[in-house]
Design a protein around this motif. Structure first.
Motif: not given
Length: 234
Positions: A34-41, A60-61, A203-207
């Motif tokens: 929820h904190l390490i955002i946004p993350r590429p998918i 996680y990429y 990807r942000m924190g779910f959902p």
């Protein structure tokens, strides 16, 4: 576009300390996610021993280096619903090859559908409707629906955490990118990508997810310290 300003100063807002010692493995991972955002998918395609194509998203990429061109992706040791290893990891361990397909707008509606843990006889491609094409170098197919395909070969695997504990044991896969194929729609000129045209899904924190385009983008010029001091002295 101007740089967005914070709504409240970090110096005046109240601070809250989260006690990690009282949290479960899943809760700790949730906090990071929820904190390490946004993350590429990274929508990863692999092939099993029977030739079936597996598709799964991993956020996680990250890029690692330019020479050799290397990326890293973290894959959990276990499925979420069972104690079996993830199909993506089994396939990568066996073949040493995979494709990272950049997750673009055309794929946005089916990210979670691809993330489900299906039985071996169920294809994510049938569920999502995505199509594949032969890759340039590796034996694993690439997704046509993606704006860019990074064909990868495993360089090194680093195991961390307890492999018997969900949200602890992970395989950190370092892989060399041996070929890149991109849609011409994201090119600024030959062999140069315009990142503002990729419109990747993060990807942000779910959902929650985010699409990096339009008003989500802002620009800052990078000026070196030497140029700043030269301007001041002139």
């Amino acid at each position: 576009m101007t740089t967005p300003q914070p709504l409240m100063s970090t110096h005046t807002a109240a601070r809250h300390v989260i006690d990690l010692a009282t949290r479960t493995s899943a809760q700790k991972q949730g906090l990071l996610s929820h904190l390490i955002i946004p993350r590429p998918i990274a929508m990863i395609t692999t092939v099993d021993e029977d030739g079936r194509i597996n598709v799964a998203p991993f956020s996680y990429y990250m890029p690692v280096s330019g020479e050799p061109p290397t990326i890293a992706v973290t894959i959990g040791s276990l499925r979420e619903a069972t104690d079996a290893p993830k199909d993506t990891w089994v396939n990568i361990e066996r073949t040493g090859e995979f494709v990272v397909n950049v997750t673009g707008p055309a794929m946005a509606d089916h990210i979670e559908a691809a993330a489900r843990e299906y039985p071996n006889d169920v294809s994510e491609l049938d569920i999502t409707g995505w199509t594949t094409t032969d890759s340039q170098v590796v034996s694993v197919p690439s997704l046509v629906d993606s704006p860019a395909n990074l064909e990868c070969r495993v360089l090194e695997v680093i195991d961390r955490g307890d492999p018997t504990v969900r949200f602890s044991g992970v395989h950190i896969v370092l892989a060399v990118v041996v070929s890149i194929t991109v849609s011409e729609t994201i090119l600024a000129e030959p062999d140069r990508i315009d990142p503002t045209l990729v419109s990747p899904i993060g990807r942000m924190g779910f959902p929650h997810f985010v699409q990096a385009d339009s008003d989500a983008l802002f620009y800052q010029e990078r000026i070196s310290y030497a140029d700043i001091t030269s301007a001041h002295n002139s």
